[in-house]
Design an enzyme around this catalytic site. Structure first.
Site, PDB file in Angstrom:
ATOM      1  N   GLU A   1     -22.424 -23.128  77.886  1.00 18.87           N
ATOM      2  CA  GLU A   1     -21.324 -22.516  78.058  1.00 18.87           C
ATOM      3  C   GLU A   1     -21.521 -20.794  78.214  1.00 18.87           C
ATOM      4  O   GLU A   1     -21.171 -20.115  77.335  1.00 18.87           O
ATOM      5  CB  GLU A   1     -20.246 -22.529  76.936  1.00 18.87           C
ATOM      6  CG  GLU A   1     -19.669 -23.801  76.989  1.00 18.87           C
ATOM      7  CD  GLU A   1     -18.647 -24.372  75.701  1.00 18.87           C
ATOM      8  OE1 GLU A   1     -18.140 -24.879  75.765  1.00 18.87           O
ATOM      9  OE2 GLU A   1     -19.161 -23.519  74.652  1.00 18.87           O
ATOM     10  N   PRO A   2     -22.390 -20.367  79.094  1.00 15.81           N
ATOM     11  CA  PRO A   2     -22.610 -19.040  79.157  1.00 15.81           C
ATOM     12  C   PRO A   2     -21.421 -18.307  79.391  1.00 15.81           C
ATOM     13  O   PRO A   2     -20.637 -18.689  80.543  1.00 15.81           O
ATOM     14  CB  PRO A   2     -23.680 -18.934  80.136  1.00 15.81           C
ATOM     15  CG  PRO A   2     -23.461 -20.027  81.146  1.00 15.81           C
ATOM     16  CD  PRO A   2     -23.010 -21.182  80.105  1.00 15.81           C
ATOM     17  N   GLY A   3     -21.270 -16.976  78.973  1.00 17.12           N
ATOM     18  CA  GLY A   3     -20.036 -16.045  79.331  1.00 17.12           C
ATOM     19  C   GLY A   3     -20.747 -14.850  79.893  1.00 17.12           C
ATOM     20  O   GLY A   3     -20.658 -14.585  80.993  1.00 17.12           O
ATOM     21  N   ARG A   4     -21.050 -14.127  78.678  1.00 20.07           N
ATOM     22  CA  ARG A   4     -21.528 -12.727  78.778  1.00 20.07           C
ATOM     23  C   ARG A   4     -22.813 -12.694  79.982  1.00 20.07           C
ATOM     24  O   ARG A   4     -22.631 -11.752  80.754  1.00 20.07           O
ATOM     25  CB  ARG A   4     -22.394 -12.144  77.605  1.00 20.07           C
ATOM     26  CG  ARG A   4     -22.563 -10.806  77.563  1.00 20.07           C
ATOM     27  CD  ARG A   4     -23.246 -10.656  76.415  1.00 20.07           C
ATOM     28  NE  ARG A   4     -22.845 -10.998  75.139  1.00 20.07           N
ATOM     29  CZ  ARG A   4     -22.084 -10.550  74.239  1.00 20.07           C
ATOM     30  NH1 ARG A   4     -21.723  -9.111  74.598  1.00 20.07           N
ATOM     31  NH2 ARG A   4     -21.323 -10.924  73.306  1.00 20.07           N
TER      32      ARG A   4
ATOM     33  N   ARG B   1     -15.337  -2.520  72.793  1.00 22.16           N
ATOM     34  CA  ARG B   1     -16.537  -3.258  72.237  1.00 22.16           C
ATOM     35  C   ARG B   1     -17.305  -1.901  71.638  1.00 22.16           C
ATOM     36  O   ARG B   1     -17.894  -2.259  70.405  1.00 22.16           O
ATOM     37  CB  ARG B   1     -17.633  -3.733  73.230  1.00 22.16           C
ATOM     38  CG  ARG B   1     -17.159  -4.944  73.967  1.00 22.16           C
ATOM     39  CD  ARG B   1     -17.940  -5.827  74.672  1.00 22.16           C
ATOM     40  NE  ARG B   1     -18.997  -6.371  73.798  1.00 22.16           N
ATOM     41  CZ  ARG B   1     -20.216  -5.930  73.334  1.00 22.16           C
ATOM     42  NH1 ARG B   1     -20.572  -4.823  74.142  1.00 22.16           N
ATOM     43  NH2 ARG B   1     -21.130  -6.487  72.592  1.00 22.16           N
TER      44      ARG B   1
ATOM     45  N   TYR C   1     -17.593  -2.937  67.650  1.00 19.19           N
ATOM     46  CA  TYR C   1     -19.050  -3.656  67.301  1.00 19.19           C
ATOM     47  C   TYR C   1     -20.280  -2.588  67.337  1.00 19.19           C
ATOM     48  O   TYR C   1     -21.421  -2.950  67.245  1.00 19.19           O
ATOM     49  CB  TYR C   1     -19.585  -4.780  68.385  1.00 19.19           C
ATOM     50  CG  TYR C   1     -18.571  -5.994  68.628  1.00 19.19           C
ATOM     51  CD1 TYR C   1     -17.994  -6.856  67.703  1.00 19.19           C
ATOM     52  CD2 TYR C   1     -18.142  -6.079  70.019  1.00 19.19           C
ATOM     53  CE1 TYR C   1     -16.998  -7.789  68.067  1.00 19.19           C
ATOM     54  CE2 TYR C   1     -17.326  -6.935  70.402  1.00 19.19           C
ATOM     55  CZ  TYR C   1     -16.794  -7.930  69.421  1.00 19.19           C
ATOM     56  OH  TYR C   1     -15.675  -8.785  69.601  1.00 19.19           O
TER      57      TYR C   1
ATOM     58  N   CYS D   1      -5.994   8.151  71.194  1.00 16.00           N
ATOM     59  CA  CYS D   1      -5.389   9.098  70.191  1.00 16.00           C
ATOM     60  C   CYS D   1      -6.216   8.253  68.779  1.00 16.00           C
ATOM     61  O   CYS D   1      -5.444   7.853  68.037  1.00 16.00           O
ATOM     62  CB  CYS D   1      -3.950   9.109  69.939  1.00 16.00           C
ATOM     63  SG  CYS D   1      -3.582  10.650  69.489  1.00 16.00           S
ATOM     64  N   GLU D   2      -7.657   8.525  68.892  1.00 12.60           N
ATOM     65  CA  GLU D   2      -8.326   7.800  67.833  1.00 12.60           C
ATOM     66  C   GLU D   2      -9.741   8.325  67.786  1.00 12.60           C
ATOM     67  O   GLU D   2     -10.513   8.452  68.907  1.00 12.60           O
ATOM     68  CB  GLU D   2      -8.510   6.334  68.095  1.00 12.60           C
ATOM     69  CG  GLU D   2      -9.238   5.368  67.077  1.00 12.60           C
ATOM     70  CD  GLU D   2      -8.376   4.435  66.349  1.00 12.60           C
ATOM     71  OE1 GLU D   2      -7.184   4.407  66.654  1.00 12.60           O
ATOM     72  OE2 GLU D   2      -8.752   3.818  65.478  1.00 12.60           O
TER      73      GLU D   2
HETATM   74  N1  LLP Z   1     -18.758 -21.147  73.735  1.00  8.99           N
HETATM   75  C1  LLP Z   1     -18.137 -20.829  72.653  1.00  8.99           C
HETATM   76  C2  LLP Z   1     -17.272 -21.562  72.120  1.00  8.99           C
HETATM   77  C3  LLP Z   1     -17.969 -19.222  72.602  1.00  8.99           C
HETATM   78  O1  LLP Z   1     -17.134 -18.974  71.158  1.00  8.99           O
HETATM   79  C4  LLP Z   1     -18.412 -18.439  73.027  1.00  8.99           C
HETATM   80  C5  LLP Z   1     -18.277 -16.742  72.832  1.00  8.99           C
HETATM   81  C6  LLP Z   1     -19.107 -18.504  74.358  1.00  8.99           C
HETATM   82  C7  LLP Z   1     -19.279 -20.122  74.349  1.00  8.99           C
HETATM   83  C8  LLP Z   1     -19.831 -17.732  75.135  1.00  8.99           C
HETATM   84  O2  LLP Z   1     -20.770 -16.982  74.513  1.00  8.99           O
HETATM   85  P1  LLP Z   1     -21.787 -15.866  75.742  1.00  8.99           P
HETATM   86  O3  LLP Z   1     -22.406 -16.811  76.455  1.00  8.99           O
HETATM   87  O4  LLP Z   1     -20.653 -14.967  76.030  1.00  8.99           O
HETATM   88  O5  LLP Z   1     -22.334 -15.201  74.256  1.00  8.99           O
HETATM   89  N2  LLP Z   1     -16.126 -10.266  71.996  1.00  8.99           N
HETATM   90  C9  LLP Z   1     -17.552 -10.261  71.555  1.00  8.99           C
HETATM   91  C10 LLP Z   1     -18.003 -11.787  71.757  1.00  8.99           C
HETATM   92  C11 LLP Z   1     -17.546 -12.898  71.121  1.00  8.99           C
HETATM   93  C12 LLP Z   1     -17.900 -14.110  71.678  1.00  8.99           C
HETATM   94  C13 LLP Z   1     -17.138 -15.256  71.493  1.00  8.99           C
HETATM   95  N3  LLP Z   1     -17.508 -16.449  71.643  1.00  8.99           N
HETATM   96  C14 LLP Z   1     -18.394  -9.173  72.331  1.00  8.99           C
HETATM   97  O6  LLP Z   1     -17.716  -8.492  73.010  1.00  8.99           O
HETATM   98  O7  LLP Z   1     -19.432  -9.086  72.165  1.00  8.99           O
END
Ligand code: LLP
Length: 454
Positions: A304-307, A344, A348, A375-376
């Site tokens: 499940e890649p997102g980033r 971010r 973080y 305003c922060e």
């Molecule tokens: N699968 C599940 C169940 C997840 O919780 C996540 C991310 C992913 C896949 C995707 O992970 P990735 O490939 O994107 O690393 N808001 C934070 C990141 C939170 C990630 C939440 N879960 C940030 O901006 O760094």
């Protein structure tokens, strides 16, 4: 800082997560920065700022590399899923579906966006540690695979799913694996709000066997995000294979093993994440070995890649406004966005890279701090950063903003969200229009009794 290195010719064009800037970034004869064949300062003038600019080729390349690497390294069936929490919009969903990806959603909003964007229900998995009845019903109706996170999910589903149309389920558990990333984005350690505790797994598997409405076909675990090491995923494969063996022994026809996401990306020069191909190779081999050691038929491999799909496909253009010099301390340059379009850094302490879009190679730099307009005091996008001398009205690009920026954006200070465009081969399309101050009033209700006539 970015400097000219972001545009070095030998960048890893198959793995956009290893380049700060989108892979189509180039400098034209007048030394201006282009992405997808479009000059960024022209886009800024036409669409306004702040502006998210997506590079279609970077996104499609990342998708294609995941798929070709799975094909190369995993001998069984596979289905990569896009973690749409990173950036959910109709256009992005349509692109990832056209590249053969399924999708992971966490709310009815993400589910709806994916379905309307053309992702098929059977290729969607629905996560969440506190899904509502309505959300579960919506997912069930649309043939989405529901990831059981806790007993609350099971109790709600008892009244939703029927024996005639069993709910397709995955079971999520915390694998007890630590990884080195920011503590807010770690999820695999035992003290996590997500998933069943490992000690509960066997009894939940037994319980589910009793329900005719429950069709458990998969197991899921996710250990965290922005991870540069590969060993935690090797360990994860072993833990999951143990659970796969147990679940099959109890009688569940488990076909899918979902190892979550987490592959890190390059935000600044010091970052050195593995390539997409390397990551896929490691998880594929780890699953193959773990299964063969336990005499298990290979499951369909899901990740499940997102980033790593979207972050480096996108940048944000801001316009520089006020300059404040605090003698002997710091020079602040303020831009027309900030923590509302990129939360971010304040959340973080994340680092970013940046350059002036019309002077990307100028090395005559001074140290500046890029401040947002909110305003922060903590609304700082980049601290003590080297930038060529610039004036009010110059445009600045911040790279790597495709993930967890728009999706975590807010209207703090009633600042409207930016527009998003997508570029490729010199063409540009708007994929999210800019919010207007009037849009922000749409949801407000002013009761008559509060209206005064003066
Ligand atoms: N699968 C599940 C169940 C997840 O919780 C996540 C991310 C992913 C896949 C995707 O992970 P990735 O490939 O994107 O690393 N808001 C934070 C990141 C939170 C990630 C939440 N879960 C940030 O901006 O760094």
């Amino acid at each position: 800082m970015l400097g000219s290195k972001a545009f070095e010719p030998n960048r890893d064009i198959d793995s956009p997560n290893r380049n700060i800037a989108p892979i189509t970034s180039e400098i034209n004869d007048s030394e201006k920065l282009l992405v997808g064949g479009c000059q960024l300062s022209e886009l800024a003038k036409k669409y306004g700022t702040p502006l998210y600019v997506f590079d279609e080729l970077s996104l499609r390349t990342a998708c294609k590399t995941y798929i070709s690497s799975l094909k190369k390294h995993y001998p069984g069936d596979y289905l990569p899923l896009y973690a749409s929490k990173a950036n959910s919009s109709l256009a992005i969903c349509a692109i990832i579906a056209s590249e053969g990806f399924g999708l992971d959603a966490v709310s009815e909003g993400e589910l709806l966006t994916a379905l309307k964007g053309g992702v098929k229900g059977e290729n969607i998995v629905f996560h969440g540690n506190n899904k509502s009845r309505d959300e579960l019903f919506f997912a069930y109706q649309n043939n989405v695979t529901i990831v059981l996170d806790n007993n609350h999910d099971i109790e709600l589903l008892k009244n939703i799913a029927s024996e005639g149309k069993p709910a397709k389920l995955m079971l999520r558990f915390t694998p007890g694996i630590e990884c080195h990333t920011h503590e807010y984005i770690r999820t695999g350690h035992l003290d996590s709000k997500f998933g069943f505790d490992p000690d509960q797994v066997e009894s939940v598997l037994q319980e589910l066997k009793m329900y005719k409405w429950a069709n458990l076909t998969g197991l899921h675990a996710h250990i965290g995000s922005q991870i540069f090491e590969v060993q935690p995923h090797v360990d994860l494969a072993g833990v999951m294979a143990d659970t796969l063996k147990l679940a099959r022994k109890i009688g569940h026809p488990i076909a899918d093993l979902n190892l979550g996401g987490g592959l890190g990306i390059k935000y600044v020069q010091e970052d050195n994440p593995p390539s997409i191909d390397k990551w896929v190779e490691v998880i594929s081999k780890a699953v193959v070995i773990a299964c063969s050691e336990r005499n298990l038929d290979l499951p369909r491999l899901m990740c499940e890649p997102g980033r790593s799909l979207v972050a480096n496909s996108c940048l944000t253009i801001y316009k520089i406004g006020a300059k404040k010099i605090v003698p002997g301390i710091r020079t602040y340059l303020s831009v027309d966005g900030g923590m509302s379009d990129n939360p971010r850094p304040i959340t973080y302490q994340s680092l970013y890279s940046s350059c002036l879009v019309d002077k990307p190679l100028d090395s005559n730099c001074e140290k500046v701090t890029i401040a947002g307009k909110h305003c922060e005091s903590g609304d700082i996008l980049l601290k003590d950063f080297s930038l060529p001398s610039c004036e009010s009205g110059d445009f600045l690009a911040v790279f790597g903003t495709g993930a967890y920026n728009y999706s975590m954006s807010s209207n703090y200070n009633r600042i409207p969200r930016p527009a998003t465009v997508i570029v490729g081969d010199g063409c540009v399309d708007l994929i999210q229009r800019r919010e207007l101050p009037e849009d922000l009033l749409q949801l407000d209700v002013l009761p008559d009794r509060f209206i005064t006539n003066n």
